[in-house]
Design an enzyme around this catalytic site. Structure first.
Site, PDB file in Angstrom:
ATOM      1  N   LYS A   1       0.819  -1.308   0.003  1.00  0.00           N
ATOM      2  CA  LYS A   1       0.257   0.673  -0.147  1.00  0.00           C
ATOM      3  C   LYS A   1       1.030   0.879   0.254  1.00  0.00           C
ATOM      4  CE  LYS A   1      -4.245   0.976   0.349  1.00  0.00           C
ATOM      5  NZ  LYS A   1      -6.103  -0.029   0.029  1.00  0.00           N
TER       6      LYS A   1
HETATM    7  P1  NAD Z   1     -14.357   7.096  -2.815  1.00  0.00           P
HETATM    8  O1  NAD Z   1     -13.588   8.587  -2.565  1.00  0.00           O
HETATM    9  O2  NAD Z   1     -14.404   6.922  -4.524  1.00  0.00           O
HETATM   10  O3  NAD Z   1     -15.658   7.151  -2.452  1.00  0.00           O
HETATM   11  C1  NAD Z   1     -15.230   7.985  -0.602  1.00  0.00           C
HETATM   12  C2  NAD Z   1     -16.979   7.538  -0.208  1.00  0.00           C
HETATM   13  O4  NAD Z   1     -16.720   7.514   1.105  1.00  0.00           O
HETATM   14  C3  NAD Z   1     -17.244   9.179  -0.751  1.00  0.00           C
HETATM   15  O5  NAD Z   1     -18.655   9.096  -1.362  1.00  0.00           O
HETATM   16  C4  NAD Z   1     -16.953   9.818   0.469  1.00  0.00           C
HETATM   17  O6  NAD Z   1     -18.327  11.013   0.553  1.00  0.00           O
HETATM   18  C5  NAD Z   1     -17.426   9.227   1.691  1.00  0.00           C
HETATM   19  N1  NAD Z   1     -16.945   9.751   2.417  1.00  0.00           N
HETATM   20  C6  NAD Z   1     -15.157   9.732   2.446  1.00  0.00           C
HETATM   21  N2  NAD Z   1     -15.157   9.791   4.143  1.00  0.00           N
HETATM   22  C7  NAD Z   1     -16.471   9.829   4.960  1.00  0.00           C
HETATM   23  C8  NAD Z   1     -16.728  10.111   6.301  1.00  0.00           C
HETATM   24  N3  NAD Z   1     -15.537  10.320   7.343  1.00  0.00           N
HETATM   25  N4  NAD Z   1     -17.866   8.925   6.697  1.00  0.00           N
HETATM   26  C9  NAD Z   1     -18.724   9.266   5.579  1.00  0.00           C
HETATM   27  N5  NAD Z   1     -18.413   9.537   3.921  1.00  0.00           N
HETATM   28  C10 NAD Z   1     -16.935   9.385   3.938  1.00  0.00           C
HETATM   29  O7  NAD Z   1     -13.378   5.633  -2.207  1.00  0.00           O
HETATM   30  P2  NAD Z   1     -13.886   3.961  -3.209  1.00  0.00           P
HETATM   31  O8  NAD Z   1     -12.632   3.823  -3.699  1.00  0.00           O
HETATM   32  O9  NAD Z   1     -15.449   4.089  -2.951  1.00  0.00           O
HETATM   33  O10 NAD Z   1     -13.063   3.585  -1.453  1.00  0.00           O
HETATM   34  C11 NAD Z   1     -14.139   3.569  -0.538  1.00  0.00           C
HETATM   35  C12 NAD Z   1     -13.784   2.550   1.270  1.00  0.00           C
HETATM   36  O11 NAD Z   1     -13.486   0.892   0.513  1.00  0.00           O
HETATM   37  C13 NAD Z   1     -11.720   2.760   1.156  1.00  0.00           C
HETATM   38  O12 NAD Z   1     -12.055   2.200   2.963  1.00  0.00           O
HETATM   39  C14 NAD Z   1     -11.505   2.260   0.631  1.00  0.00           C
HETATM   40  O13 NAD Z   1      -9.735   1.671   0.869  1.00  0.00           O
HETATM   41  C15 NAD Z   1     -11.874   0.921   0.529  1.00  0.00           C
HETATM   42  N6  NAD Z   1     -11.784  -0.090  -1.315  1.00  0.00           N
HETATM   43  C16 NAD Z   1     -12.267   0.838  -2.058  1.00  0.00           C
HETATM   44  C17 NAD Z   1     -11.903  -0.380  -3.761  1.00  0.00           C
HETATM   45  C18 NAD Z   1     -11.719   0.371  -4.870  1.00  0.00           C
HETATM   46  O14 NAD Z   1     -11.795  -0.257  -6.042  1.00  0.00           O
HETATM   47  N7  NAD Z   1     -12.221   1.760  -5.333  1.00  0.00           N
HETATM   48  C19 NAD Z   1     -11.405  -1.694  -3.416  1.00  0.00           C
HETATM   49  C20 NAD Z   1     -11.079  -2.073  -1.898  1.00  0.00           C
HETATM   50  C21 NAD Z   1     -11.142  -1.057  -0.855  1.00  0.00           C
END
Ligand code: NAD
Length: 426
Positions: A116
């Site tokens: 990471k």
């Molecule tokens: P993103 O930036 O596309 O979306 C994040 C969302 O969460 C947004 O709607 C944002 O407004 C909201 N958010 C952020 N902080 C917040 C808070 N404190 N309270 C409430 N809402 C909040 O990110 P993503 O890619 O969707 O990732 C989200 C989670 O999923 C992270 O933990 C990331 O590590 C995990 N993840 C993502 C992927 C991927 O393929 N994108 C894969 C595995 C895990």
């Protein structure tokens, strides 16, 4: 009498992502009766790289950013994991996320270790030019440590297809030829995979479908609450809606919207894209992110960020299934409360593993130079997610442990086996 200093320390420890990961690792290692040498090797990362990144800002001023790449384990293949840009990135967080990637790749049985990266910066305040220069210099600093056979980054919070294209281009300039397999999550036109953008949300859907079969529930009877509306939450909500689930609440960082009869998710997402906010979406009431987590529902899917369900609110979580789209949304202390309350948890290292699974497909396609149709990608993703869900559920039933512990045990056992067979070069 309660000692507020001790309580504060406990709370800080509870939400430290590395402590959170380690307490799950320790429990699983103990139940596996893991050999002490293997325990000592697997509990620490293989390598931690810290870089200082000078960037010429648009104003002409030079700013130096701090960045990390942690490579947790290589026993099963190259390190794999995202890069996040955020003001609160820390080495501890990146270290925990790198270890989670090792266990996640092992749960879905793809031939990668865990890695990471992160840069402490405020991407919202930075121009495209500043982001590009920072990304390219970060890549140049890591040039000896990344590559298709070494470590393959991907997007995470606040990084995207464009960021991956810059990394691929910078790496290729140094290699003197185009190396598409150095990152995944690239634009499809540049060696990305069809279906990668939707893969994490789709993987989450496949896991929820399996949990529904187990609990003998059907989508129309199932109320779903989704926290977060980005890549995981937004796409997850759209796919769940499309599959007939009743998504009753959805949020972003500013708060959420709620309609007990179900939200029109395609319209809500259209509204979010057009106005950059869920606020004022007609036919729904406003709800805070804290209250949203406590709405009565069958499936709660936290898809935003870490530490949303803690010992403080776990008793008020009102769902049958917790489907963890985000990494680390639940603390270890909350796990026990949820378990006592009979919540069926689809742990993050399984629930959101669809992303890394299709990243693996992307890496394979780049190396073959032969690209699959989206239907083929989705079918293969479904195969992996359904098999992994059932491996974890079966392991939990056989060993009499909760599903999170089962996922860790399964993953650690696989990594430990490979490490033992390779031998420890000591
Ligand atoms: P993103 O930036 O596309 O979306 C994040 C969302 O969460 C947004 O709607 C944002 O407004 C909201 N958010 C952020 N902080 C917040 C808070 N404190 N309270 C409430 N809402 C909040 O990110 P993503 O890619 O969707 O990732 C989200 C989670 O999923 C992270 O933990 C990331 O590590 C995990 N993840 C993502 C992927 C991927 O393929 N994108 C894969 C595995 C895990």
């Amino acid at each position: 009498m309660a000692n507020p200093m001790v309580d504060d320390a406990r709370e800080i420890k509870e939400v430290n992502p590395f402590e959170s990961m380690m307490s799950r690792f320790d429990r699983a290692a103990q139940l596996l009766n893991l050999d002490p040498d293997l325990y000592n090797v697997l509990r620490v990362p293989n390598r931690e790289i810290k870089v200082y990144i000078p960037v010429r800002m648009d104003s002409g001023r030079l700013e130096v950013f701090e960045g990390y790449r942690v490579q947790h384990n290589f026993a099963r293949g190259p390190a794999k994991g995202g890069i996040r840009y955020a003001p609160d990135v820390s080495l501890d967080e990146v270290r925990a996320l790198a270890a989670w990637m090792t266990w996640k790749c092992a749960v879905v049985n793809v031939p990668f270790g865990g890695g990471k990266g992160g840069i402490i910066c405020d991407p919202i305040q930075m121009s495209q030019g500043e982001l590009e220069r920072m990304t390219r210099r970060y890549t140049a600093e890591l040039i000896d440590f990344i590559g298709p056979e070494k470590d393959v980054p991907a997007p995470d919070m606040n990084t995207n297809e464009q960021t991956m294209a810059w990394i691929m281009d910078t790496y290729s300039m140094h290699a003197r030829h185009t190396v598409t397999g150095v990152v995944t999550g690239k634009p499809v036109q540049l060696g990305g995979s069809a279906g990668r953008r939707e893969a994490t949300g789709r993987g989450l859907l496949f896991c929820i479908n399996e949990a529904m079969k187990r609990l003998k529930m059907t989508p129309p009877q199932t109320r779903v609450v989704v926290q977060g509306s980005g890549n995981v939450g937004g796409i997850g909500a759209e796919l769940l809606h499309e599959s007939g689930y009743k998504v009753v609440a959805l949020s972003d960082i500013h708060g959420g919207i709620y309609n007990p009869d179900g939200l029109d998710i395609p319209e809500a997402m259209k509204h979010l894209r057009a106005t950059r906010s869920l606020e004022d979406f007609p036919g729904a009431e406003r709800v805070s992110n804290t209250d949203l987590l406590e709405i009565e529902c069958e499936v709660l899917a936290p898809c935003a960020t870490e530490n949303q369900i803690t010992s403080q609110n776990a008793n008020r979580i009102n769902c049958k299934v917790l489907a963890e789209g985000a990494n680390g949304p639940t603390t270890a202390a909350a796990d026990e409360i949820l378990h006592d309350n009979g919540v069926f948890v689809i742990p993050d290292i399984l629930a959101n593993a669809g992303g890394v699974t299709v990243s693996y497909f992307e890496w394979v396609q780049d190396r073959m130079g032969y690209f699959w149709r989206e239907a083929v990608v989705n079918e293969r993703l479904q195969e992996v997610m359904v098999a992994s869900f059932n491996d974890v559920a079966k392991y939990a039933d056989t060993h009499g442990v909760d599903t999170r512990t089962a996922a860790y045990m399964l993953a650690i056992d696989r990594v430990a086996y490979d490490t033992r067979m390779r031998g420890i070069y000591a």
